[in-house]
Design a protein around this motif. Structure first.
Motif, PDB file in Angstrom:
ATOM      1  N   ARG A 189     -48.089  47.220 -74.116  1.00 58.32           N
ATOM      2  CA  ARG A 189     -46.810  47.880 -74.397  1.00 58.32           C
ATOM      3  C   ARG A 189     -46.386  47.652 -75.859  1.00 58.32           C
ATOM      4  NH1 ARG A 189     -42.941  49.350 -70.615  1.00 58.32           N
ATOM      5  NH2 ARG A 189     -43.617  49.320 -68.458  1.00 58.32           N
ATOM      6  N   LYS A 190     -46.561  46.444 -76.351  1.00 56.58           N
ATOM      7  CA  LYS A 190     -46.085  46.095 -77.693  1.00 56.58           C
ATOM      8  C   LYS A 190     -46.893  46.782 -78.781  1.00 56.58           C
ATOM      9  CE  LYS A 190     -45.487  42.245 -80.921  1.00 56.58           C
ATOM     10  NZ  LYS A 190     -45.620  40.801 -81.164  1.00 56.58           N
ATOM     11  N   PHE A 191     -48.208  46.799 -78.669  1.00 57.35           N
ATOM     12  CA  PHE A 191     -49.044  47.267 -79.770  1.00 57.35           C
ATOM     13  C   PHE A 191     -49.372  48.754 -79.693  1.00 57.35           C
ATOM     14  CE2 PHE A 191     -49.552  42.712 -79.839  1.00 57.35           C
ATOM     15  CZ  PHE A 191     -49.492  42.433 -81.191  1.00 57.35           C
ATOM     16  N   LYS A 192     -49.163  49.405 -78.567  1.00 59.95           N
ATOM     17  CA  LYS A 192     -49.132  50.869 -78.445  1.00 59.95           C
ATOM     18  C   LYS A 192     -50.381  51.578 -78.955  1.00 59.95           C
ATOM     19  CE  LYS A 192     -44.124  50.886 -79.043  1.00 59.95           C
ATOM     20  NZ  LYS A 192     -42.976  51.344 -79.869  1.00 59.95           N
ATOM     21  N   ALA A 193     -51.540  50.973 -78.874  1.00 60.64           N
ATOM     22  CA  ALA A 193     -52.762  51.665 -79.254  1.00 60.64           C
ATOM     23  C   ALA A 193     -53.257  52.512 -78.075  1.00 60.64           C
ATOM     24  CB  ALA A 193     -53.839  50.659 -79.667  1.00 60.64           C
ATOM     25  N   LYS A 194     -54.108  53.487 -78.367  1.00 60.09           N
ATOM     26  CA  LYS A 194     -54.645  54.320 -77.301  1.00 60.09           C
ATOM     27  C   LYS A 194     -55.790  53.630 -76.558  1.00 60.09           C
ATOM     28  CE  LYS A 194     -53.376  58.733 -79.394  1.00 60.09           C
ATOM     29  NZ  LYS A 194     -53.870  60.035 -79.903  1.00 60.09           N
ATOM     30  N   VAL A 195     -56.564  52.809 -77.298  1.00 60.83           N
ATOM     31  CA  VAL A 195     -57.732  52.146 -76.703  1.00 60.83           C
ATOM     32  C   VAL A 195     -57.722  50.675 -77.102  1.00 60.83           C
ATOM     33  CG1 VAL A 195     -60.246  52.046 -76.607  1.00 60.83           C
ATOM     34  CG2 VAL A 195     -59.095  54.258 -76.718  1.00 60.83           C
ATOM     35  N   PHE A 196     -58.020  49.809 -76.141  1.00 58.55           N
ATOM     36  CA  PHE A 196     -58.142  48.372 -76.400  1.00 58.55           C
ATOM     37  C   PHE A 196     -59.533  47.915 -75.943  1.00 58.55           C
ATOM     38  CE2 PHE A 196     -53.629  49.056 -76.083  1.00 58.55           C
ATOM     39  CZ  PHE A 196     -53.081  48.213 -77.033  1.00 58.55           C
ATOM     40  N   TYR A 197     -60.105  46.988 -76.714  1.00 60.54           N
ATOM     41  CA  TYR A 197     -61.400  46.408 -76.359  1.00 60.54           C
ATOM     42  C   TYR A 197     -61.218  44.929 -76.042  1.00 60.54           C
ATOM     43  CZ  TYR A 197     -63.493  50.654 -78.278  1.00 60.54           C
ATOM     44  OH  TYR A 197     -63.839  51.956 -78.508  1.00 60.54           O
ATOM     45  N   GLY A 198     -62.242  44.355 -75.408  1.00 61.35           N
ATOM     46  CA  GLY A 198     -62.213  42.938 -75.102  1.00 61.35           C
ATOM     47  C   GLY A 198     -63.612  42.419 -74.854  1.00 61.35           C
ATOM     48  N   LEU A 199     -63.809  41.135 -75.106  1.00 57.54           N
ATOM     49  CA  LEU A 199     -65.081  40.464 -74.830  1.00 57.54           C
ATOM     50  C   LEU A 199     -64.816  39.354 -73.834  1.00 57.54           C
ATOM     51  CD1 LEU A 199     -66.516  40.132 -78.461  1.00 57.54           C
ATOM     52  CD2 LEU A 199     -67.081  41.881 -76.759  1.00 57.54           C
ATOM     53  N   THR A 200     -65.659  39.242 -72.833  1.00 61.28           N
ATOM     54  CA  THR A 200     -65.480  38.195 -71.837  1.00 61.28           C
ATOM     55  C   THR A 200     -66.824  37.816 -71.242  1.00 61.28           C
ATOM     56  OG1 THR A 200     -64.218  37.555 -69.877  1.00 61.28           O
ATOM     57  CG2 THR A 200     -65.137  39.768 -69.890  1.00 61.28           C
ATOM     58  N   SER A 201     -66.848  36.684 -70.565  1.00 56.20           N
ATOM     59  CA  SER A 201     -68.079  36.253 -69.897  1.00 56.20           C
ATOM     60  C   SER A 201     -68.293  37.086 -68.637  1.00 56.20           C
ATOM     61  CB  SER A 201     -67.989  34.773 -69.543  1.00 56.20           C
ATOM     62  OG  SER A 201     -66.914  34.546 -68.642  1.00 56.20           O
ATOM     63  N   GLU A 202     -69.512  37.110 -68.135  1.00 54.38           N
ATOM     64  CA  GLU A 202     -69.836  37.924 -66.962  1.00 54.38           C
ATOM     65  C   GLU A 202     -69.003  37.522 -65.749  1.00 54.38           C
ATOM     66  OE1 GLU A 202     -74.023  37.566 -66.390  1.00 54.38           O
ATOM     67  OE2 GLU A 202     -74.503  39.159 -67.839  1.00 54.38           O
ATOM     68  N   GLY A 203     -68.687  36.237 -65.635  1.00 49.46           N
ATOM     69  CA  GLY A 203     -67.940  35.780 -64.471  1.00 49.46           C
ATOM     70  C   GLY A 203     -66.510  36.292 -64.428  1.00 49.46           C
ATOM     71  N   HIS A 204     -65.931  36.673 -65.576  1.00 47.21           N
ATOM     72  CA  HIS A 204     -64.546  37.141 -65.635  1.00 47.21           C
ATOM     73  C   HIS A 204     -64.420  38.660 -65.579  1.00 47.21           C
ATOM     74  CE1 HIS A 204     -63.333  33.135 -67.742  1.00 47.21           C
ATOM     75  NE2 HIS A 204     -63.258  33.052 -66.420  1.00 47.21           N
ATOM     76  N   VAL A 205     -65.541  39.368 -65.502  1.00 47.85           N
ATOM     77  CA  VAL A 205     -65.498  40.834 -65.485  1.00 47.85           C
ATOM     78  C   VAL A 205     -64.663  41.377 -64.331  1.00 47.85           C
ATOM     79  CG1 VAL A 205     -66.899  42.918 -65.167  1.00 47.85           C
ATOM     80  CG2 VAL A 205     -67.622  41.158 -66.792  1.00 47.85           C
ATOM     81  N   PRO A 206     -64.826  40.895 -63.073  1.00 47.98           N
ATOM     82  CA  PRO A 206     -64.011  41.442 -61.975  1.00 47.98           C
ATOM     83  C   PRO A 206     -62.508  41.309 -62.222  1.00 47.98           C
ATOM     84  CG  PRO A 206     -65.824  40.137 -61.107  1.00 47.98           C
ATOM     85  CD  PRO A 206     -65.806  39.906 -62.579  1.00 47.98           C
ATOM     86  N   TYR A 207     -62.110  40.221 -62.878  1.00 50.55           N
ATOM     87  CA  TYR A 207     -60.682  40.029 -63.156  1.00 50.55           C
ATOM     88  C   TYR A 207     -60.155  41.148 -64.051  1.00 50.55           C
ATOM     89  CZ  TYR A 207     -56.387  37.850 -64.893  1.00 50.55           C
ATOM     90  OH  TYR A 207     -55.090  37.594 -65.231  1.00 50.55           O
ATOM     91  N   TYR A 208     -60.880  41.440 -65.129  1.00 47.27           N
ATOM     92  CA  TYR A 208     -60.440  42.484 -66.051  1.00 47.27           C
ATOM     93  C   TYR A 208     -60.593  43.872 -65.431  1.00 47.27           C
ATOM     94  CZ  TYR A 208     -59.957  39.082 -69.801  1.00 47.27           C
ATOM     95  OH  TYR A 208     -59.535  38.023 -70.577  1.00 47.27           O
ATOM     96  N   GLU A 209     -61.619  44.065 -64.624  1.00 48.72           N
ATOM     97  CA  GLU A 209     -61.764  45.354 -63.944  1.00 48.72           C
ATOM     98  C   GLU A 209     -60.594  45.600 -62.992  1.00 48.72           C
ATOM     99  OE1 GLU A 209     -66.572  46.232 -63.826  1.00 48.72           O
ATOM    100  OE2 GLU A 209     -65.648  45.132 -62.158  1.00 48.72           O
ATOM    101  N   GLY A 210     -60.059  44.541 -62.425  1.00 49.66           N
ATOM    102  CA  GLY A 210     -58.898  44.681 -61.555  1.00 49.66           C
ATOM    103  C   GLY A 210     -57.671  45.185 -62.292  1.00 49.66           C
ATOM    104  N   PHE A 211     -57.644  44.933 -63.595  1.00 54.38           N
ATOM    105  CA  PHE A 211     -56.527  45.424 -64.407  1.00 54.38           C
ATOM    106  C   PHE A 211     -56.739  46.866 -64.844  1.00 54.38           C
ATOM    107  CE2 PHE A 211     -54.274  46.085 -68.398  1.00 54.38           C
ATOM    108  CZ  PHE A 211     -53.013  45.586 -68.104  1.00 54.38           C
TER     109      PHE A 211
END
Length: 753
Positions: free
Chosen positions: A570-592
């Motif tokens: 909400r604050k930074f208002k970009a159209k696309v955001f990227y992120g890097l994470t370990s394989e074990g945390h992928v389901p957490y981010y996919e849930g978002f």
């Protein structure tokens, strides 16, 4: 980008006309300006001028990058600047408070034209008048005009084609014809020329030729009396009297009987008011008003230019003379642009002139308009201050009456609507800081319930709304989210080093810190990359990375990370955001709502190498805010108060849903291993009870405006005329309206299947 890098970039700007865009560290456009020579204009911002205004000093401090667009001439720069300001609404540009689609009066291009109020002009051959900034004033004027001129009032299709029936559906004359307010074009004996004559009178009236129209009607009345057509003469007499009653409010202000627009400006307390007086044939026929938010250091010239551009780009006419209260540097450019617009609107190709009168009638008129602007601004400042005080009072009253843990900035209200069990729908209205936030409204088509079971329908709607918050924030009613202080940044840097997170380019403006009772329990940031285009060397599309997400271990599992991610987006208002994470945390981010991608942006190549050494295999994620399948940020927002339209039964259903979704724990809450003491009395304080809920929830009884809370059977009464009661009523009524509107739409579709 450092100050030295910025200054080097400024020196590379071309000495050509164009538009420059200043961006902050997050990549958001904070100011848009135009220039005859880009390099000179932008360079002037970085000269450490001791006479620079406070606004300019703050702006310069926040500039992290500069972009520019070269155009052919100054007029193109003016138009492009205006369009970019409307698109991006930069923080340091003047923002029109009423910058919306104004109303126009439209006379349609048909065999039997209609007179309508519309929001947009189109190239459809119709005649337009306006724009009108006051919807109330133009609606009242049109209501009077409808009584004077009996043009068609219905919206049926009528055609005047030889050999064909004008009224093939045999529509009968309506009550408007019977009371003399419609000519009755549905009847074949009515001549098209008669209706055209009436439409011509309407056009002349709104075109500022009402005086000439009255003279012609008086001649026609005299001739009708001579011809012994007394009924016609009487109608013309009544028509003349009605028009003159409207003209009585107009006054002659100029002796030369010319067409002019006259502007006056007033600025005070970061607000501005501009008044426009329309003078036609020397007669003041109306006025328009423009209000805007601006910095305290803004000058009248900038306010006036913004108003002139915003108004005349939508106007249906531009007079040859525009009176303004002070000289403007861009007056020749504005005149040239107005001339091109005028040529498109009328055959008269004379160039409009911006004139600053210094004496005589014109100077007196400009002073009069400026005085009106000052008086109106004083009134508006009082109204705005009163409204803001009333909203704050209402929120404070609700906090005190319900003993809420914090002021309810975001309030959500839910209602169920159906007609005899058919077309059951739900609605969610949202008030933020005491005002409607229409963009966060949501509606629900109930899918699992048949018949008029309000409780089951409410259960479905609340489940669909709050399942995304499942288990979030239990017992953390004291949470706050804000940019970290310097002291907080030291703690964040320590945690980042300990957790082996990204520790490069740490800056407070990139972060949001999540606090609970003063303790930092989480943080996250958005990091901006400005990759260069290999072909041109210019900056390509900026890349935003959601990085350094951390939640205190004892509080993990409550989806507080989702709360942080939502607020960062909400604050930074970009159209696309990227992120890097370990394989074990992928389901957490996919849930978002993040998606795994194979094509990793080149700017992450080095970072991935370091991350793999710390975390093992790393996955690149992408979150697109523009996709239709995006996660709903309104659904991810945590409300400060939820209102259920109904009594104890509806409230009990809502509490059950919260319990099922782990948003309410009737047992005592434990936080970070610390046990809370059991209450000594059977009636615990509301603040402690609210600690069992992820957010407070109440029921609103319709009859006496009483609020029900989950732990007691007796309602909490609100004084009928109190600010809190009026706010809750407004919220309930708005939710009911939203639900009814959607229910009618759903039922209409079902009827025509």
């Amino acid at each position: 980008m450092s100050d030295q890098e910025l200054k080097k970039k400024v020196e590379t700007l071309p000495a050509k006309p164009g538009v420059y865009l200043y961006k902050d560290a997050s990549g958001e456009i904070i100011y848009v300006g135009k220039a005859i020579r880009l390099r000179s204009r932008v360079r002037s911002y970085f000269r450490n001028d001791p006479k620079a205004t406070a606004k300019t000093k703050v702006l310069i401090k926040n500039i992290a990058d500069i972009e520019y667009i070269v155009v052919s001439n100054e007029v193109e720069a003016l138009i492009l600047e205006n369009n970019l300001i409307k698109e991006h609404r930069p923080k340091y540009n003047i923002r029109m408070r009423d910058d919306k689609n104004y109303l126009y009066l439209k006379v349609t291009n048909e065999d039997f034209p209609q007179v309508l109020l519309v929001r947009r002009m189109h190239k459809d051959g119709a005649t337009y008048f306006g724009p009108y900034t006051s919807a109330t004033a133009i609606r009242e004027t049109l209501a009077l005009v409808q009584k004077i001129f009996p043009y068609r009032k219905c919206e049926h299709d009528f055609f005047d084609q030889p050999g064909k029936s004008r009224n093939p559906r045999s529509i009968r004359p309506c009550i408007q014809h019977q009371i003399g307010r419609c000519l009755g074009i549905c009847m074949p004996e009515i001549n098209k020329a008669e209706h055209d004559a009436i439409i011509s009178q309407v056009k002349r009236f709104f075109g500022g030729q009402a005086r000439e129209l009255v003279n012609e009607l008086q001649d026609a009345m005299t001739q009708a009396a001579i011809d012994q057509k007394y009924e016609l003469a009487a109608r013309l007499r009544d028509q003349i009297q009605e028009i003159e009653s409207l003209l009585a409010k107009q006054q002659a202000v100029m002796s030369d009987q010319q067409d002019r627009d006259v502007f006056g400006v007033a600025i005070e307390a970061s607000k501005a008011c501009v008044q426009l007086f329309k003078v036609r044939n020397g007669i003041l026929i109306g006025r328009e008003e423009f209000t805007m938010d601006c910095s305290a250091a803004v000058d009248a010239e900038e306010v006036l230019e913004r108003t002139l551009v915003s108004y005349y780009e939508k106007a249906f006419e531009i007079p040859t003379e525009i009176l303004i209260p002070q000289e403007m540097e861009n007056a020749p450019v504005l005149s040239e642009w107005f001339g091109s617009l005028r040529a498109a609107l009328a055959a008269d190709r004379r160039l409009p002139q911006l004139v600053v009168p210094v004496r005589g009638e014109k100077k007196s008129l400009v002073d009069l308009v400026s005085t009106n602007a000052k008086q109106r601004l004083d009134e508006l400042l009082g109204e705005w201050m009163t409204k803001e005080q009333r909203r704050n009072q209402a929120l404070a009253e609700l906090k005190d009456v319900l003993q809420l843990p914090r002021k309810p900035e975001r309030i959500e209200c839910f209602d169920i609507s159906h007609l005899g069990g058919e077309g059951t729908v739900g609605a969610m209205a949202v008030f933020h800081a005491g005002e409607p936030r229409n963009s966060d409204y949501r509606r629900f088509k109930v899918q699992t319930i048949e018949g008029g079971d309000d409780y089951a329908a409410l259960r479905e709607v609340l489940t669909r709304r709050f399942e995304r918050l499942q288990g979030m924030g239990i017992g953390l009613e004291g949470l706050t989210l804000r940019q970290p202080t310097d002291k907080a940044m030291k703690f964040i840097e320590e945690r980042i080093m300990a957790e082996r997170l990204d520790n490069s380019d740490l800056a407070p403006e990139q972060f949001l810190a999540l606090r609970y009772k003063g303790e930092i329990v989480g943080f996250g940031r958005v990091k901006l990359y400005l990759p260069a285009d290999d072909a041109t060397g210019e900056h390509a599309v900026p890349i935003h990375e959601l990085a350094s997400l951390w939640i205190k271990p004892e509080l993990r599992g409550k989806r507080l990370g989702y709360l942080l991610l939502s607020e960062l987006i909400r604050k930074f208002k970009a159209k696309v955001f990227y992120g890097l994470t370990s394989e074990g945390h992928v389901p957490y981010y996919e849930g978002f709502g993040f998606k795994c991608i194979a094509a990793v942006p080149p700017v992450f190549s080095k970072k991935i190498t370091h991350a793999c050494a710390s975390w093992g295999p790393v996955v690149c994620l992408r979150y697109d805010t523009t996709t239709k399948r995006k996660e709903d940020l309104s659904f991810k927002a945590m409300p400060d108060l939820v209102v259920i339209d109904g009594g104890k039964g509806q409230l009990s259903t809502a509490v059950e849903v919260m319990h099922e979704l782990r948003l309410y724990h009737p047992e005592e809450v434990k936080l970070a291993g610390k046990k809370k003491k059991a209450p000594k009395t059977k009636s615990p304080k509301k603040q402690k009870v609210w600690g069992l809920f992820a957010f407070p929830i109440v029921g609103l009884a319709k009859e006496e405006e009483q609020l029900f809370v989950p732990w007691q059977s007796e309602p909490i009464p609100l004084a009928a005329d109190s600010a809190g009661s009026l706010l809750v009523q407004a919220l309930r009524d708005e939710t009911h309206r939203f639900a009814i509107t959607y229910q009618k739409k759903v039922r209409s579709k079902q009827m025509f299947k």
